[in-house]
Design an enzyme around this catalytic site. Structure first.
Site, PDB file in Angstrom:
ATOM      1  N   GLY A 290       6.570   2.166   7.277  1.00 36.61           N
ATOM      2  CA  GLY A 290       7.393   3.323   7.608  1.00 36.61           C
ATOM      3  C   GLY A 290       6.615   4.627   7.739  1.00 36.61           C
TER       4      GLY A 290
ATOM      5  N   CYS B 163      -8.808   5.331   2.768  1.00 39.02           N
ATOM      6  CA  CYS B 163      -8.973   4.377   1.674  1.00 39.02           C
ATOM      7  C   CYS B 163     -10.424   4.198   1.277  1.00 39.02           C
ATOM      8  CB  CYS B 163      -8.412   3.010   2.071  1.00 39.02           C
ATOM      9  SG  CYS B 163      -6.860   3.108   2.936  1.00 39.02           S
TER      10      CYS B 163
ATOM     11  N   THR C 228      15.755  -5.732  -5.637  1.00 40.38           N
ATOM     12  CA  THR C 228      16.826  -4.919  -5.056  1.00 40.38           C
ATOM     13  C   THR C 228      16.272  -4.063  -3.925  1.00 40.38           C
ATOM     14  OG1 THR C 228      17.991  -4.901  -7.149  1.00 40.38           O
ATOM     15  CG2 THR C 228      18.607  -3.192  -5.560  1.00 40.38           C
TER      16      THR C 228
END
Ligand SMILES: *Cc1c(COP(=O)(O)O)cnc(C)c1O
Length: 402
Positions: free
Chosen positions: A203, A328, A240
């Site tokens: 996203g 990174c 969830t």
């Protein structure tokens, strides 16, 4: 007076689009239900998750909405894809991948080799970052569980011919996965016509929130959840659902699809303007990546005889955010694994600087970089013990286009 900030590090992360935030907010407050619940609170939220899934499906051109599994991001999707492939078919225990993948793939492969003895075929690239297709073909066999090759590289923007690569993997009876985190929202994708089995997206690389992503799993591909737990996501991702994140990703996907053509045209125009301008104004530098097949938003320029980190610090003082290597791996003084795999000469690899655009950048952003960067490079070169005009070891590595 601090200058207006200019953000040119969109391959590291993008700003969440305010329209995305808007659609997420109700799912933190009134619409807080658990989609698995059998009451109205759950049902309302379930509808929003379904709509988001359809929006991601549309962006990918997937055939069915249940081919989309929501995850916590690109890293989880990559891990889930490879581990599921190894689990599903014990007769095949080898991985074919490339030397320039994201650490989400490379660290996992290293871990698998150490802990399970998994044979990983690491395919090299040429000086433009293009995969060695012959070596790839040779590495595929009846032992290959999965081939995983990124759609587009995060440092250079080089695009791989993933459909052909998937075809080759299928020919060997192997699964094919692609880390498309950098490609989704920047190139047209229509998965239903391709032999690609799995695809990862994230996203926060397309103006959505961080901590949400998806894994496309083609219908018919056997798959097992990475997490052990409940039966969410049709048993393919326990836990969830991150409902606000999922809704945000859905909106981000819709926005990306709605304006894909104009966004990419705009970004590549800005990118080319920056690149041309820098090559004209600054000597001894060249563009890395494949000029024929590259993301529209990514510009990686190697400035010889200076350190990318120093360039970034001075750019930052001017309010300009760029990147050297990938976020990174920065902090180490080695050139990135991508630059090393491409065999960019040491004197230039250290000076590799990445500018990555989004639909939010403007011409003024580019003009500001063009106004300040030549001076920064000159200043750093004056201080550099290695700098002596015309003595680069870049040799044939000069830019092939201006
Ligand atoms: C950013 C990125 C990832 C990791 O995605 P996260 O959502 O940050 O975990 C994986 N692959 C590529 C190519 C990336 O650029």
């Amino acid at each position: 007076m601090s200058p207006r900030p200019i953000y040119l590090d969109n391959n590291a992360t993008t700003r969440v689009d305010p329209r995305v935030v808007e659609t997420m907010l109700p799912y933190f407050t009134e619409q807080f239900g658990n989609p698995s619940s059998m009451h109205a609170f759950g049902a309302k939220v379930g509808g929003a998750v379904r709509e988001a899934r359809e929006r991601v499906q549309a962006l990918l051109g997937a055939q069915h909405d249940h081919e989309i599994v929501f995850t916590s991001g690109g890293t989880e999707s990559d891990n889930a894809a490879l581990l599921a492939a190894l689990d599903m078919n014990p007769a095949r225990d080898e991985i074919v991948t490339s030397a320039v993948e994201h650490p989400a793939i490379l660290s996992l492969c290293e871990h698998l080799t150490k802990t399970r003895g998994t044979q990983v075929h690491m395919i090299g690239v040429d000086r433009q970052g293009r995969l060695d297709i012959d070596a790839y073909k040779k590495a595929l066999s009846d032992k290959t569980a999965i081939a995983s090759i990124m759609w587009a590289n995060n440092e250079t923007g080089t695009i791989n011919p993933v459909i052909d690569l998937a075809e080759l993997a299928k020919g060997a009876g192997a699964l094919f996965h692609t880390d498309a985190v950098q490609a989704v929202g920047k190139v047209p994708i229509d998965l239903k016509w391709t032999p690609i089995d799995m695809l990862s997206l994230s996203g926060h690389k397309l103006h959505g929130p961080k901590g949400i992503g998806a894994l496309y799993v083609k219908r018919g591909v056997r798959f097992k959840s990475l997490m052990k737990g409940g039966h969410q996501e049709r048993g393919r991702r326990a836990g969830t659902e991150n409902v606000p994140g999922i809704v945000g990703l859905g909106t981000a996907a819709k926005l990306a699809l709605d304006t894909l053509a104009e966004d990419t045209a705009r970004m590549s125009r800005l990118r080319d303007r920056l690149e041309k301008g820098l090559l004209q104004r600054i000597g001894s530098c060249f563009v890395t990546g494949d000029p024929m097949s590259r993301l529209p938003n990514t510009c990686n320029i190697a400035f010889e005889f200076i350190e990318g980190e120093a360039i970034l610090l001075l750019l930052n003082r001017e309010g300009i955010a760029a990147s050297s290597g990938s976020a990174c791996t920065s902090g180490s003084l080695e050139p990135s694994h991508v630059m090393r795999a491409m065999r960019v000469p040491q004197t230039a690899a250290h000076g590799a600087t990445r500018f990555s655009f989004s639909r939010e950048n403007t011409e003024e952003d580019v003009d500001h970089v063009l106004a300040v960067l030549p001076g920064i490079v000159e200043k750093l070169r004056e201080l550099s013990p290695f700098w002596s005009k015309g003595k680069g070891d870049a040799g044939s590595f000069q830019p092939t286009y201006a």
